[in-house]
Design a protein around this motif. Structure first.
Motif, mmCIF file in Angstrom:
data_model
loop_
_atom_site.group_PDB
_atom_site.id
_atom_site.type_symbol
_atom_site.label_atom_id
_atom_site.label_comp_id
_atom_site.label_asym_id
_atom_site.label_seq_id
_atom_site.Cartn_x
_atom_site.Cartn_y
_atom_site.Cartn_z
ATOM 1 N N VAL A 47 43.256 47.962 28.486
ATOM 2 C CA VAL A 47 42.907 46.568 28.779
ATOM 3 C C VAL A 47 44.088 45.865 29.438
ATOM 4 C CG1 VAL A 47 42.396 44.330 27.710
ATOM 5 C CG2 VAL A 47 41.089 46.349 27.050
ATOM 6 N N LYS A 48 45.294 46.085 28.940
ATOM 7 C CA LYS A 48 46.492 45.474 29.547
ATOM 8 C C LYS A 48 46.688 45.971 30.980
ATOM 9 C CE LYS A 48 48.002 43.290 25.869
ATOM 10 N NZ LYS A 48 47.802 41.870 25.751
ATOM 11 N N THR A 49 46.414 47.252 31.218
ATOM 12 C CA THR A 49 46.553 47.807 32.565
ATOM 13 C C THR A 49 45.541 47.166 33.508
ATOM 14 O OG1 THR A 49 47.337 49.908 31.681
ATOM 15 C CG2 THR A 49 46.454 49.942 33.909
ATOM 16 N N VAL A 50 44.307 47.026 33.050
ATOM 17 C CA VAL A 50 43.279 46.405 33.895
ATOM 18 C C VAL A 50 43.628 44.943 34.158
ATOM 19 C CG1 VAL A 50 40.830 45.786 34.036
ATOM 20 C CG2 VAL A 50 41.493 48.021 33.149
ATOM 21 N N GLU A 51 44.173 44.240 33.158
ATOM 22 C CA GLU A 51 44.611 42.854 33.363
ATOM 23 C C GLU A 51 45.663 42.781 34.463
ATOM 24 O OE1 GLU A 51 45.948 41.679 29.476
ATOM 25 O OE2 GLU A 51 43.940 41.039 28.849
ATOM 26 N N ALA A 52 46.583 43.716 34.457
ATOM 27 C CA ALA A 52 47.620 43.741 35.500
ATOM 28 C C ALA A 52 47.003 44.008 36.866
ATOM 29 C CB ALA A 52 48.668 44.800 35.167
ATOM 30 N N GLN A 53 46.019 44.897 36.929
ATOM 31 C CA GLN A 53 45.377 45.202 38.199
ATOM 32 C C GLN A 53 44.547 44.021 38.703
ATOM 33 O OE1 GLN A 53 47.207 47.269 39.205
ATOM 34 N NE2 GLN A 53 46.111 49.168 39.524
ATOM 35 N N VAL A 54 43.966 43.249 37.790
ATOM 36 C CA VAL A 54 43.251 42.032 38.178
ATOM 37 C C VAL A 54 44.218 41.053 38.837
ATOM 38 C CG1 VAL A 54 42.100 39.964 37.251
ATOM 39 C CG2 VAL A 54 41.378 42.231 36.506
ATOM 40 N N GLN A 55 45.401 40.921 38.267
ATOM 41 C CA GLN A 55 46.393 40.006 38.839
ATOM 42 C C GLN A 55 46.848 40.485 40.211
ATOM 43 O OE1 GLN A 55 49.472 39.673 35.884
ATOM 44 N NE2 GLN A 55 48.223 38.399 34.535
ATOM 45 N N VAL A 56 47.047 41.785 40.376
ATOM 46 C CA VAL A 56 47.457 42.326 41.676
ATOM 47 C C VAL A 56 46.362 42.087 42.705
ATOM 48 C CG1 VAL A 56 47.973 44.461 42.929
ATOM 49 C CG2 VAL A 56 49.017 44.050 40.697
ATOM 50 N N TYR A 57 45.119 42.358 42.335
ATOM 51 C CA TYR A 57 43.997 42.153 43.248
ATOM 52 C C TYR A 57 43.919 40.689 43.665
ATOM 53 C CZ TYR A 57 39.267 42.330 45.167
ATOM 54 O OH TYR A 57 38.178 42.252 45.998
ATOM 55 N N PRO A 65 38.487 39.654 40.901
ATOM 56 C CA PRO A 65 37.664 40.827 41.199
ATOM 57 C C PRO A 65 36.638 41.121 40.104
ATOM 58 C CG PRO A 65 39.700 41.535 40.219
ATOM 59 C CD PRO A 65 39.784 40.034 40.338
ATOM 60 N N THR A 66 35.675 41.945 40.477
ATOM 61 C CA THR A 66 34.786 42.551 39.498
ATOM 62 C C THR A 66 35.334 43.953 39.232
ATOM 63 O OG1 THR A 66 33.345 43.535 41.153
ATOM 64 C CG2 THR A 66 32.787 41.307 40.396
ATOM 65 N N LEU A 67 34.804 44.595 38.221
ATOM 66 C CA LEU A 67 35.246 45.959 37.915
ATOM 67 C C LEU A 67 34.933 46.905 39.075
ATOM 68 C CD1 LEU A 67 36.644 47.560 35.684
ATOM 69 C CD2 LEU A 67 34.413 48.079 34.742
ATOM 70 N N ASN A 68 33.775 46.717 39.697
ATOM 71 C CA ASN A 68 33.406 47.559 40.844
ATOM 72 C C ASN A 68 34.368 47.375 42.013
ATOM 73 O OD1 ASN A 68 31.226 48.681 39.524
ATOM 74 N ND2 ASN A 68 29.802 47.126 40.266
ATOM 75 N N GLU A 69 34.806 46.148 42.248
ATOM 76 C CA GLU A 69 35.759 45.886 43.339
ATOM 77 C C GLU A 69 37.105 46.552 43.055
ATOM 78 O OE1 GLU A 69 34.153 41.596 45.016
ATOM 79 O OE2 GLU A 69 35.551 41.620 43.332
ATOM 80 N N LEU A 70 37.539 46.526 41.796
ATOM 81 C CA LEU A 70 38.791 47.201 41.449
ATOM 82 C C LEU A 70 38.673 48.707 41.657
ATOM 83 C CD1 LEU A 70 39.997 45.370 38.205
ATOM 84 C CD2 LEU A 70 40.949 45.205 40.497
ATOM 85 N N GLU A 71 37.531 49.275 41.277
ATOM 86 C CA GLU A 71 37.346 50.717 41.427
ATOM 87 C C GLU A 71 37.214 51.108 42.894
ATOM 88 O OE1 GLU A 71 33.994 51.522 38.902
ATOM 89 O OE2 GLU A 71 35.238 51.659 37.102
ATOM 90 N N SER A 72 36.432 50.358 43.663
ATOM 91 C CA SER A 72 36.243 50.713 45.072
ATOM 92 C C SER A 72 37.504 50.454 45.891
ATOM 93 C CB SER A 72 35.054 49.955 45.661
ATOM 94 O OG SER A 72 35.312 48.563 45.661
ATOM 95 N N ILE A 90 35.060 42.558 32.944
ATOM 96 C CA ILE A 90 35.879 41.480 33.496
ATOM 97 C C ILE A 90 34.978 40.269 33.640
ATOM 98 C CG2 ILE A 90 37.298 40.713 35.431
ATOM 99 C CD1 ILE A 90 37.828 43.669 36.049
ATOM 100 N N GLY A 91 35.357 39.176 32.985
ATOM 101 C CA GLY A 91 34.578 37.948 33.048
ATOM 102 C C GLY A 91 34.761 37.238 34.375
ATOM 103 N N THR A 92 33.966 36.209 34.616
ATOM 104 C CA THR A 92 34.065 35.455 35.872
ATOM 105 C C THR A 92 35.406 34.731 35.984
ATOM 106 O OG1 THR A 92 32.942 33.598 34.808
ATOM 107 C CG2 THR A 92 31.580 35.127 36.089
#
Length: 103
Positions: A47-57, A65-72, A90-92
């Motif tokens: 969860v912490k890693t995904v939070e960091a990736q949300v911030q980078v995105y 982002p949405t989870l699909n956008e992070l994966e794609s 990932i919430g809105t």
């Protein structure tokens, strides 16, 4: 004249097998009990890693982002799931959480 043969007797081998069996009986339940704790901690780390990736995105693209956008986009592997089987959402508002697949 008796030969001095070196080796283990059957009784000695049985005692060794008994000791190994007792150790396994003690060890296996402890390992299984701690497996759930390890998986939950792994989920928290993910969860912490995904939070960091949300911030980078968000820094790179200016939107949450949405989870699909992070994966794609290559920020996460396809089908990212917690070690304990919980799904990452990932919430809105960009907040990341893990929820079990049963809900």
């Amino acid at each position: 004249m008796l030969k001095n043969e070196k080796g283990f007797t059957l009784i000695e081998m049985l005692i060794v097998m008994l000791v190994i069996t007792v150790l396994l009986l003690i060890m296996v339940p402890n390992v299984l009990k701690h497996n759930a704790v390890i998986n939950n901690k792994g989920c928290s780390a993910l969860v912490k890693t995904v939070e960091a990736q949300v911030q980078v995105y968000e820094l790179e693209n200016g939107t949450k982002p949405t989870l699909n956008e992070l994966e794609s986009g290559g920020y996460l592997k396809e089908g990212t799931v917690c070690p304990n089987g919980s799904k990452i959402t990932i919430g809105t508002d960009g907040r990341v959480s893990a929820s079990d697949g049963n809900s």
